[in-house]
Design a protein around this motif. Sequence first.
Motif, PDB file in Angstrom:
ATOM      1  N   MET A 117      36.451  32.702  56.386  1.00  0.00           N
ATOM      2  CA  MET A 117      35.544  31.978  55.492  1.00  0.00           C
ATOM      3  C   MET A 117      36.119  32.003  54.076  1.00  0.00           C
ATOM      4  N   ALA A 118      36.647  30.870  53.628  1.00  0.00           N
ATOM      5  CA  ALA A 118      37.332  30.837  52.340  1.00  0.00           C
ATOM      6  C   ALA A 118      37.070  29.532  51.607  1.00  0.00           C
ATOM      7  N   LEU A 119      37.026  29.631  50.279  1.00  0.00           N
ATOM      8  CA  LEU A 119      36.894  28.483  49.387  1.00  0.00           C
ATOM      9  C   LEU A 119      38.117  28.445  48.489  1.00  0.00           C
ATOM     10  N   PHE A 120      38.851  27.325  48.519  1.00  0.00           N
ATOM     11  CA  PHE A 120      40.032  27.121  47.687  1.00  0.00           C
ATOM     12  C   PHE A 120      39.666  26.167  46.552  1.00  0.00           C
ATOM     13  N   VAL A 121      39.929  26.582  45.331  1.00  0.00           N
ATOM     14  CA  VAL A 121      39.680  25.731  44.158  1.00  0.00           C
ATOM     15  C   VAL A 121      41.045  25.318  43.606  1.00  0.00           C
ATOM     16  N   CYS A 122      41.348  24.035  43.736  1.00  0.00           N
ATOM     17  CA  CYS A 122      42.682  23.520  43.409  1.00  0.00           C
ATOM     18  C   CYS A 122      42.661  22.726  42.106  1.00  0.00           C
ATOM     19  N   TYR A 171      58.606  35.260  42.487  1.00  0.00           N
ATOM     20  CA  TYR A 171      58.104  34.557  41.306  1.00  0.00           C
ATOM     21  C   TYR A 171      56.592  34.348  41.389  1.00  0.00           C
ATOM     22  N   PRO A 172      55.929  34.123  40.232  1.00  0.00           N
ATOM     23  CA  PRO A 172      54.490  33.841  40.250  1.00  0.00           C
ATOM     24  C   PRO A 172      54.193  32.572  41.042  1.00  0.00           C
ATOM     25  N   VAL A 173      53.009  32.544  41.646  1.00  0.00           N
ATOM     26  CA  VAL A 173      52.591  31.335  42.356  1.00  0.00           C
ATOM     27  C   VAL A 173      52.333  30.247  41.327  1.00  0.00           C
ATOM     28  N   THR A 174      52.399  29.000  41.746  1.00  0.00           N
ATOM     29  CA  THR A 174      52.150  27.888  40.839  1.00  0.00           C
ATOM     30  C   THR A 174      50.664  27.829  40.484  1.00  0.00           C
ATOM     31  N   ASP A 175      50.356  27.067  39.437  1.00  0.00           N
ATOM     32  CA  ASP A 175      48.961  26.952  39.022  1.00  0.00           C
ATOM     33  C   ASP A 175      48.240  25.807  39.736  1.00  0.00           C
ATOM     34  N   ASP A 176      48.830  25.293  40.828  1.00  0.00           N
ATOM     35  CA  ASP A 176      48.151  24.255  41.609  1.00  0.00           C
ATOM     36  C   ASP A 176      46.878  24.789  42.253  1.00  0.00           C
ATOM     37  N   LEU A 177      46.863  26.075  42.536  1.00  0.00           N
ATOM     38  CA  LEU A 177      45.694  26.725  43.128  1.00  0.00           C
ATOM     39  C   LEU A 177      45.111  27.661  42.078  1.00  0.00           C
ATOM     40  N   ALA A 178      43.871  27.375  41.650  1.00  0.00           N
ATOM     41  CA  ALA A 178      43.251  28.157  40.579  1.00  0.00           C
ATOM     42  C   ALA A 178      42.619  29.432  41.087  1.00  0.00           C
ATOM     43  N   ALA A 179      41.978  29.375  42.261  1.00  0.00           N
ATOM     44  CA  ALA A 179      41.266  30.550  42.770  1.00  0.00           C
ATOM     45  C   ALA A 179      40.996  30.387  44.253  1.00  0.00           C
ATOM     46  N   VAL A 180      40.893  31.528  44.930  1.00  0.00           N
ATOM     47  CA  VAL A 180      40.481  31.577  46.337  1.00  0.00           C
ATOM     48  C   VAL A 180      39.401  32.636  46.460  1.00  0.00           C
ATOM     49  N   THR A 181      38.291  32.268  47.068  1.00  0.00           N
ATOM     50  CA  THR A 181      37.203  33.207  47.338  1.00  0.00           C
ATOM     51  C   THR A 181      37.077  33.384  48.843  1.00  0.00           C
ATOM     52  N   VAL A 182      36.957  34.632  49.287  1.00  0.00           N
ATOM     53  CA  VAL A 182      36.850  34.953  50.712  1.00  0.00           C
ATOM     54  C   VAL A 182      35.569  35.729  50.955  1.00  0.00           C
ATOM     55  N   LEU A 183      34.844  35.331  51.982  1.00  0.00           N
ATOM     56  CA  LEU A 183      33.649  36.037  52.452  1.00  0.00           C
ATOM     57  C   LEU A 183      34.009  36.763  53.740  1.00  0.00           C
ATOM     58  N   HIS A 184      33.730  38.065  53.791  1.00  0.00           N
ATOM     59  CA  HIS A 184      34.128  38.877  54.941  1.00  0.00           C
ATOM     60  C   HIS A 184      33.163  40.042  55.079  1.00  0.00           C
ATOM     61  N   ALA A 185      33.088  40.616  56.253  1.00  0.00           N
ATOM     62  CA  ALA A 185      32.221  41.776  56.464  1.00  0.00           C
ATOM     63  C   ALA A 185      32.704  42.985  55.667  1.00  0.00           C
ATOM     64  N   ASP A 186      34.017  43.107  55.466  1.00  0.00           N
ATOM     65  CA  ASP A 186      34.600  44.228  54.735  1.00  0.00           C
ATOM     66  C   ASP A 186      35.206  43.740  53.433  1.00  0.00           C
TER      67      ASP A 186
END
Length: 344
Positions: free
Chosen positions: A318-323, A274-289
């Motif tokens: 390295m991640a930013l979670f926007v909830c 099933y789709p994930v819930t909308d409790d988490l709006a976005a995740v941004t990840v910083l990585h070398a690749d």
Amino acid sequence: MPTPPIKAGALRLILPEAAPEAALPPANAPVLRLSGTSMGTYWSVSLIAPQGPAPLALRRGIVAILDRVVAVMSHWDRTSDLCRYNHSPRGWVPVDPSLCAVVSAALRLSVDSGGAYDPAIGGLVDAWGFGPPGPVATPPTAGQVHALLSGPRWMEIQVEAERLWQPGGLRLDLSSIAKGYAVDCVSRYLETCGVVSHLVDIGGELRGWGIKQDATPWWVDLAPVKGRDGRSGGLPTRIALHGWAVATSGDCHRFMRGPDGRALSHSLDPRTGYPVTDDLAAVTVLHADCMMADALATALMVLGPERGPQWAAARGIMALFVCRPPMGIAEIMTPALAALAEEG
């Protein structure tokens, strides 16, 4: 790309450490911009190449790389290696070595995430209306979801140098990793061409290399995210990309409506179907690749606002979670990313 103005005193800067040494381009070297469409989205490259090939030759090289990725990994092009694998009977299927490399990376993340990341959800993606067949009038029934989860899974895939094992009926979908892989390929191509500084963007997945004539890096602003009340929230964030890539997974642009009118995210939990819930709006990840930033952002969306930050922190990601709490927007940064952040 132009950077939109942000009110002074309301900005978070992410400045990666241990960036490779960068050569200062000549002051008279112009910034060239090339763009087009591929992989169902846009691509854009900003570059400084004082001694590199002519812009037309660079563009041809970029297009050739993107066309090759599509020919191998597209789940929309029925002639691609991936589609040929998806429609093959049980047995070994010869494929391009690049497909084997990307599938191997995806499977390692599947193991590490306990199945939260899964490259073999092509059937689920189609059932929910996010795949090549197009939108569906109604979500799949519980019985249909159960049947899809009861079929062959990612654990049954085997990878060798130039072939993949098809257990029969398994359908790959690499849309959560192929764009990032393509960004890396284009970036490496530009480096070999003598492009001393560039920013590659394919559908919002980006990788930067080098600095500009004023000694500043390639700055990238994260898109604002809306809470349940429709208002944007969170601190505006700007990331310096030199030798780093950034990718974001979220529910702002791709979703379907359920019977109750609620938005159903295109990010599917392969463990439940099933789709994930909308409790988490976005995740941004910083990585070398960019390939890994792309895949990790998807995995963390599935792991969610509680388990995701813990899992990422334990691995130094390295991640930013926007909830989305009941009111407004809440942000969670992993320690590895927080160590690079400057707010003012």
